[in-house]
Design a protein around this motif. Sequence first.
Motif, mmCIF file in Angstrom:
data_model
loop_
_atom_site.group_PDB
_atom_site.id
_atom_site.type_symbol
_atom_site.label_atom_id
_atom_site.label_comp_id
_atom_site.label_asym_id
_atom_site.label_seq_id
_atom_site.Cartn_x
_atom_site.Cartn_y
_atom_site.Cartn_z
ATOM 1 N N VAL B 88 -91.413 -1.966 -24.480
ATOM 2 C CA VAL B 88 -91.050 -3.223 -23.824
ATOM 3 C C VAL B 88 -90.145 -2.939 -22.627
ATOM 4 O O VAL B 88 -89.337 -2.022 -22.643
ATOM 5 C CB VAL B 88 -90.365 -4.242 -24.770
ATOM 6 C CG1 VAL B 88 -91.294 -4.644 -25.891
ATOM 7 C CG2 VAL B 88 -89.058 -3.719 -25.297
ATOM 8 N N CYS B 89 -90.322 -3.782 -21.631
ATOM 9 C CA CYS B 89 -89.610 -3.643 -20.366
ATOM 10 C C CYS B 89 -88.103 -3.848 -20.596
ATOM 11 O O CYS B 89 -87.700 -4.719 -21.367
ATOM 12 C CB CYS B 89 -90.139 -4.676 -19.390
ATOM 13 S SG CYS B 89 -89.509 -4.505 -17.730
ATOM 14 N N THR B 90 -87.300 -3.031 -19.923
ATOM 15 C CA THR B 90 -85.850 -3.159 -20.082
ATOM 16 C C THR B 90 -85.302 -4.341 -19.269
ATOM 17 O O THR B 90 -84.131 -4.663 -19.356
ATOM 18 C CB THR B 90 -85.131 -1.872 -19.643
ATOM 19 O OG1 THR B 90 -85.584 -1.528 -18.337
ATOM 20 C CG2 THR B 90 -85.419 -0.752 -20.608
ATOM 21 N N HIS B 91 -86.168 -4.963 -18.463
ATOM 22 C CA HIS B 91 -85.722 -6.126 -17.692
ATOM 23 C C HIS B 91 -85.667 -7.342 -18.605
ATOM 24 O O HIS B 91 -84.603 -7.771 -19.013
ATOM 25 C CB HIS B 91 -86.662 -6.345 -16.499
ATOM 26 C CG HIS B 91 -86.347 -7.557 -15.694
ATOM 27 N ND1 HIS B 91 -87.313 -8.439 -15.290
ATOM 28 C CD2 HIS B 91 -85.175 -8.033 -15.244
ATOM 29 C CE1 HIS B 91 -86.733 -9.408 -14.603
ATOM 30 N NE2 HIS B 91 -85.442 -9.196 -14.562
ATOM 31 N N LEU B 92 -86.830 -7.884 -18.956
ATOM 32 C CA LEU B 92 -86.830 -9.102 -19.779
ATOM 33 C C LEU B 92 -87.789 -9.021 -20.957
ATOM 34 O O LEU B 92 -88.354 -10.032 -21.378
ATOM 35 C CB LEU B 92 -87.127 -10.328 -18.912
ATOM 36 C CG LEU B 92 -85.984 -10.749 -17.965
ATOM 37 C CD1 LEU B 92 -86.452 -11.831 -17.016
ATOM 38 C CD2 LEU B 92 -84.770 -11.226 -18.736
ATOM 39 N N ASP B 93 -88.008 -7.805 -21.484
ATOM 40 C CA ASP B 93 -88.642 -7.703 -22.796
ATOM 41 C C ASP B 93 -90.152 -7.878 -22.843
ATOM 42 O O ASP B 93 -90.718 -7.990 -23.925
ATOM 43 C CB ASP B 93 -87.987 -8.732 -23.740
ATOM 44 C CG ASP B 93 -87.780 -8.157 -25.130
ATOM 45 O OD1 ASP B 93 -87.750 -6.934 -25.242
ATOM 46 O OD2 ASP B 93 -87.664 -8.947 -26.082
ATOM 47 N N ILE B 121 -88.567 2.993 -11.638
ATOM 48 C CA ILE B 121 -88.644 3.437 -10.243
ATOM 49 C C ILE B 121 -88.829 2.281 -9.270
ATOM 50 O O ILE B 121 -88.495 2.414 -8.106
ATOM 51 C CB ILE B 121 -89.775 4.480 -10.041
ATOM 52 C CG1 ILE B 121 -91.071 3.998 -10.719
ATOM 53 C CG2 ILE B 121 -89.350 5.837 -10.586
ATOM 54 C CD1 ILE B 121 -92.263 4.857 -10.398
ATOM 55 N N ALA B 122 -89.334 1.137 -9.733
ATOM 56 C CA ALA B 122 -89.518 0.029 -8.794
ATOM 57 C C ALA B 122 -89.469 -1.297 -9.533
ATOM 58 O O ALA B 122 -89.746 -1.360 -10.729
ATOM 59 C CB ALA B 122 -90.847 0.172 -8.060
ATOM 60 N N GLY B 123 -89.094 -2.333 -8.794
ATOM 61 C CA GLY B 123 -89.020 -3.665 -9.392
ATOM 62 C C GLY B 123 -87.694 -3.882 -10.089
ATOM 63 O O GLY B 123 -86.760 -3.091 -9.935
ATOM 64 N N PRO B 124 -87.608 -4.953 -10.885
ATOM 65 C CA PRO B 124 -86.308 -5.329 -11.445
ATOM 66 C C PRO B 124 -85.771 -4.534 -12.646
ATOM 67 O O PRO B 124 -84.606 -4.706 -12.965
ATOM 68 C CB PRO B 124 -86.518 -6.800 -11.847
ATOM 69 C CG PRO B 124 -87.980 -6.956 -12.019
ATOM 70 C CD PRO B 124 -88.641 -5.964 -11.145
ATOM 71 N N PRO B 125 -86.546 -3.663 -13.337
ATOM 72 C CA PRO B 125 -85.961 -3.013 -14.525
ATOM 73 C C PRO B 125 -84.671 -2.251 -14.211
ATOM 74 O O PRO B 125 -84.654 -1.407 -13.318
ATOM 75 C CB PRO B 125 -87.051 -2.050 -14.988
ATOM 76 C CG PRO B 125 -88.304 -2.632 -14.484
ATOM 77 C CD PRO B 125 -87.954 -3.263 -13.167
ATOM 78 N N PRO B 126 -83.590 -2.534 -14.960
ATOM 79 C CA PRO B 126 -82.311 -1.887 -14.677
ATOM 80 C C PRO B 126 -82.161 -0.522 -15.333
ATOM 81 O O PRO B 126 -81.289 0.255 -14.954
ATOM 82 C CB PRO B 126 -81.285 -2.860 -15.264
ATOM 83 C CG PRO B 126 -82.010 -3.540 -16.371
ATOM 84 C CD PRO B 126 -83.473 -3.565 -16.007
#
Lengths: 356, 152
Positions: B88-93, B121-126
């Motif tokens: 799952v994405c570290t941004h919003l799951d 590497i790109a986009g909102p994932p922190p």
Amino acid sequence: MKIDLKKVGAWFDDRLALTPIFKYMTKKEVPQHSHSIWYYTGSSILLFLMIQIVTGIMLALYYRPTLEGATASIGRIMTELPLGWLIRSIHSWSATFMIAFVMIHLLAIWFTKSYRKPREATWMTGMMLLVVSMVFGFTGYLLPWDDLSLSATKVGTNIPMAIPVVGKWVTQFLRGGDDVTGDTLTRFFLFHVCILPLVIFAILAVHILLVQKEGMSVPLKDEIEKKRVPALPFWPNFVLREVMIWLVLLGTVLTLSLVFAPSLGLSADLMAPAPAGVKPEWYFLFLFQTLKIFPANMGPVTGEFVAVVIILLTVVAIFFLPFLDNKPDKKKGKIFTWLGAFGVIYAIVFSIWSLL
Amino acid sequence: MRIDNAYFTRRKFLNSLLGGWLGTLAVTFISPIVKFVWPPFKEPDEVKLVFADYSGMKSGEVKNFVWGNKPGLLKRAEDGSFIAWVGVCTHLDCNVTWVADKKKFFCACHEGWYDENGTNIAGPPPKPLRRLETAVEGEDFFVRKPGAGAKA
């Protein structure tokens, strides 16, 4: 045996003391001026709320809030029950109209500054009703349990996590655990059909009582000049006009529901990758886009945290707007009118941007 | 009634006594309610898979597995070892997916990209994708939270 209706009426009145309410309603007057049209937005919201209650109860008769059964039960409503597809479509369209009219209602009051003393509490309960309406929309969006609604819910329920300490707790409460599962669906159904209706009725009762207590506000200019504004009797003149507007709105919702019925995707798979083009309902699009433009990290905190804090502070500021805008007829009042206009432009631009 | 030199009246004392007792009673009921509403369901510490399902993976290949209520991602490295992540994405799951021709992980919700090592590497994932540990024990293939292996 002949029943004397007058006596029956007197019996009830003796016990319930309703006469003052009827007397009030027959005496109530609605001011007539160039901004009177906005008075009708409030009762239009009530129309959509009534449609939501009736169609919602109908849908709940056959809907099953479980991981295995949710999507299939909606499929059954749409294909096997007489006019089931139309009932679902009306519920969906009427929700859209309800939110839209809550927003129009709010903006009309913002721009006419009707929240000024003594109507601050009316505005604050109104803001609470806007938030509750949006939560209604958010919880209802998950219930079809298809790919899009699952991803939208994962994102939506993860947003509180950006707030340290309490955030995780809120997310676990919403999801019923660390992850979105069948328990989340059951929970959202319960919020949607039981808890939120109780909440909305309680706040709405106070809101409507306050509107009756203070009467309709008149334009700021007329109030300052102490001008006598012509008025229309609430019953039957104003109610007749309201009914005409209701019929037009009902016709509009019915037509849209017939022509543009919502579709139903495949049942959501918890393990499947998020589908492309995940979007929330239209009234969340500008918030969705706001979250998107913040960078991943801003110094020591995440961009998401900054975005969430800004959004929360804005909502709180709007809630207390009557106290911030405490000199509505002075230069300071103009600033708040412009801020309102800026908010509208921001929401429209960001909503369109999110669709590009 | 107030006794001489007393700080409060008898009425006030009895009111506080009753009020305090009712308050305490309410709290004792609230605690089990809160525990019920916030359920104890947590992410697993480890999952057991069948090694035979994954032993045939080629180097660079990525397969999914079930990590509790979310997907997990398993990659075979050049040296034949396995690398596992929570999928799952570290941004919003949102659930991420492996884009084989770009050799990257992708989240469709807000267009977040991770490279083949799980680094954002790109986009909102922190943050990078969350790493898990793997261990082959006979025919069983364990995927664990980092540090959970010692307990098992």
